[in-house]
Design a protein around this motif. Sequence first.
Motif, PDB file in Angstrom:
ATOM      1  N   ASN A   9       1.329  -1.529   0.233  1.00 26.95           N
ATOM      2  CA  ASN A   9      -0.531  -0.064   0.134  1.00 26.95           C
ATOM      3  C   ASN A   9       1.136   1.070  -0.032  1.00 26.95           C
ATOM      4  OD1 ASN A   9      -2.025   2.436   0.705  1.00 26.95           O
ATOM      5  ND2 ASN A   9      -1.947   1.196   2.573  1.00 26.95           N
ATOM      6  N   LYS A  11       0.336   4.384  -0.241  1.00 24.52           N
ATOM      7  CA  LYS A  11      -0.819   5.729   0.349  1.00 24.52           C
ATOM      8  C   LYS A  11      -0.059   6.617  -0.867  1.00 24.52           C
ATOM      9  CE  LYS A  11       0.090   3.405   4.700  1.00 24.52           C
ATOM     10  NZ  LYS A  11       0.127   3.831   6.675  1.00 24.52           N
ATOM     11  N   HIS A 104      -8.944   1.613   5.732  1.00 22.98           N
ATOM     12  CA  HIS A 104      -7.980   2.096   5.523  1.00 22.98           C
ATOM     13  C   HIS A 104      -7.906   2.753   7.036  1.00 22.98           C
ATOM     14  CE1 HIS A 104      -3.956   3.050   6.865  1.00 22.98           C
ATOM     15  NE2 HIS A 104      -3.656   2.016   5.836  1.00 22.98           N
ATOM     16  N   GLU A 106      -6.987   4.769   7.954  1.00 19.92           N
ATOM     17  CA  GLU A 106      -6.557   6.591   7.984  1.00 19.92           C
ATOM     18  C   GLU A 106      -7.818   7.022   7.217  1.00 19.92           C
ATOM     19  OE1 GLU A 106      -2.448   5.689   5.937  1.00 19.92           O
ATOM     20  OE2 GLU A 106      -2.087   5.190   7.567  1.00 19.92           O
ATOM     21  N   GLU A 177      -4.683  -4.804  11.193  1.00 19.24           N
ATOM     22  CA  GLU A 177      -4.068  -3.582  10.895  1.00 19.24           C
ATOM     23  C   GLU A 177      -4.389  -2.894  12.669  1.00 19.24           C
ATOM     24  OE1 GLU A 177      -1.879  -2.796   7.228  1.00 19.24           O
ATOM     25  OE2 GLU A 177      -3.701  -0.807   7.091  1.00 19.24           O
ATOM     26  N   ALA A 181       0.306   0.546  14.908  1.00 17.78           N
ATOM     27  CA  ALA A 181       0.924  -0.390  14.742  1.00 17.78           C
ATOM     28  C   ALA A 181       1.613   0.025  13.286  1.00 17.78           C
ATOM     29  CB  ALA A 181       1.474  -2.330  14.168  1.00 17.78           C
ATOM     30  N   ILE A 182       0.536   0.972  12.971  1.00 12.71           N
ATOM     31  CA  ILE A 182       0.603   1.695  11.521  1.00 12.71           C
ATOM     32  C   ILE A 182       1.560   2.904  11.881  1.00 12.71           C
ATOM     33  CG2 ILE A 182      -0.370   2.538   9.400  1.00 12.71           C
ATOM     34  CD1 ILE A 182      -3.052   1.260  10.142  1.00 12.71           C
ATOM     35  N   GLY A 183       3.182   2.543  10.998  1.00  8.41           N
ATOM     36  CA  GLY A 183       3.722   3.580  10.662  1.00  8.41           C
ATOM     37  C   GLY A 183       4.384   4.060  11.801  1.00  8.41           C
ATOM     38  N   SER A 224       3.964  -1.593  10.267  1.00  9.02           N
ATOM     39  CA  SER A 224       5.042  -1.781  10.231  1.00  9.02           C
ATOM     40  C   SER A 224       5.694  -3.276   9.942  1.00  9.02           C
ATOM     41  CB  SER A 224       5.689  -1.401  11.922  1.00  9.02           C
ATOM     42  OG  SER A 224       4.966  -0.157  12.421  1.00  9.02           O
ATOM     43  N   VAL A 225       5.000  -4.304   9.046  1.00 10.62           N
ATOM     44  CA  VAL A 225       6.085  -5.162   8.800  1.00 10.62           C
ATOM     45  C   VAL A 225       7.409  -4.462   7.835  1.00 10.62           C
ATOM     46  CG1 VAL A 225       5.512  -6.656   6.962  1.00 10.62           C
ATOM     47  CG2 VAL A 225       3.228  -5.875   8.265  1.00 10.62           C
ATOM     48  N   LEU A 243      -0.034  -7.300   4.688  1.00 13.16           N
ATOM     49  CA  LEU A 243      -0.006  -5.317   4.092  1.00 13.16           C
ATOM     50  C   LEU A 243       0.612  -4.226   4.677  1.00 13.16           C
ATOM     51  CD1 LEU A 243      -2.196  -3.526   2.331  1.00 13.16           C
ATOM     52  CD2 LEU A 243      -3.723  -3.220   4.446  1.00 13.16           C
ATOM     53  N   VAL A 244       1.187  -4.133   2.971  1.00 13.38           N
ATOM     54  CA  VAL A 244       2.887  -3.482   3.889  1.00 13.38           C
ATOM     55  C   VAL A 244       2.659  -1.454   3.293  1.00 13.38           C
ATOM     56  CG1 VAL A 244       5.260  -3.198   3.411  1.00 13.38           C
ATOM     57  CG2 VAL A 244       4.358  -5.728   3.262  1.00 13.38           C
ATOM     58  N   GLY A 245       2.868  -0.598   4.441  1.00 14.65           N
ATOM     59  CA  GLY A 245       2.487   0.518   3.861  1.00 14.65           C
ATOM     60  C   GLY A 245       4.168   0.779   3.373  1.00 14.65           C
ATOM     61  N   GLY A 246       4.712   1.291   4.385  1.00  7.80           N
ATOM     62  CA  GLY A 246       6.554   2.225   3.921  1.00  7.80           C
ATOM     63  C   GLY A 246       7.084   1.156   3.895  1.00  7.80           C
TER      64      GLY A 246
HETATM   65  P1  PGA Z   1       2.786   0.735   7.333  1.00  9.92           P
HETATM   66  O1  PGA Z   1       1.441   0.796   7.124  1.00  9.92           O
HETATM   67  O2  PGA Z   1       3.797  -0.515   7.110  1.00  9.92           O
HETATM   68  O3  PGA Z   1       4.161   1.520   7.047  1.00  9.92           O
HETATM   69  O4  PGA Z   1       2.606   0.508   8.865  1.00  9.92           O
HETATM   70  C1  PGA Z   1       0.506  -0.575   7.001  1.00  9.92           C
HETATM   71  C2  PGA Z   1      -0.881  -0.165   6.611  1.00  9.92           C
HETATM   72  O5  PGA Z   1      -0.944   1.607   6.565  1.00  9.92           O
HETATM   73  O6  PGA Z   1      -1.414  -0.728   5.709  1.00  9.92           O
END
Ligand code: PGA
Length: 262
Positions: A9, A11, A104, A106, A177, A181-183, A224-225, A243-246
Amino acid sequence: MRRKFIAGNWKMFNDLKETKNFFESFIPALTKDEQITNAIKNNTLEVAIFPTALSLSTALDNAKDTPIIIGAQNACSDIEGAYTGEISPMHLAKAGITHVILGHSERRKLFYETNSFLNRKVKRALEEGLKVVFCVGETLEERDAGVALAMIREEFQVGLAGIPAKDIAEKIIIAYEPIWAIGTGRTASPEDAQNVCRSIRKMIYGLYDDERAAADTIILYGGSVKPENTKYLITQLDIDGLLVGGASVKADSLIQIVKNSI
Ligand code: PGA
């Protein structure tokens, strides 16, 4: 059928040039890895990228003739009309997009998307033939108050109300998620993530009384994967994917995550 699903993802990262650069590195790295290509061929692995709306066409062009899935990060609850700034799920499907992320945290927090509004979006996306990555997860306060599962249950029950068990298993991918733990660099421990994903599977069984649907639903962990924690998370019994963000914005780190997943 359950299989591993690794999703990036992006973003609001990667402009058009960066999108092109990403695929120029990602595709050769993916296609020259025999283990990855065999897993994709054998239907035991899917790899999906969710770029910004502006980068969707570029991503589709670049990923043409590859098994990489291109998905959208959002879609409107209607297919056409006076919705300035929105993205039509019908237009997405016609363009060749197959998946969309909905719910999501966000979008829920910053754009005030409620469970009942999300339910309309999910239904519309399914009507247009899109598969939905539906995100659920608790805040730190909810976790500390011991109501995480109750919150997730509500997100699930209201957000996916009226969707039959068969569709949950075949067309919806659940992404757990934890918002804390997100970001943040803080990952849920593999055991914690496993426990919640197991509870979500049990919840599906409880809600639908359908053992098959509960067993077949793909459940992802996100938050935060990174390449370093991928193995611990993906080897948990009820975590089918990530589901991987950053860590998905750069090709080399996402490839490493895919490699560490198989
Ligand atoms: P992150 O985001 O891996 O940067 O924590 C995950 C997400 O929001 O899907």
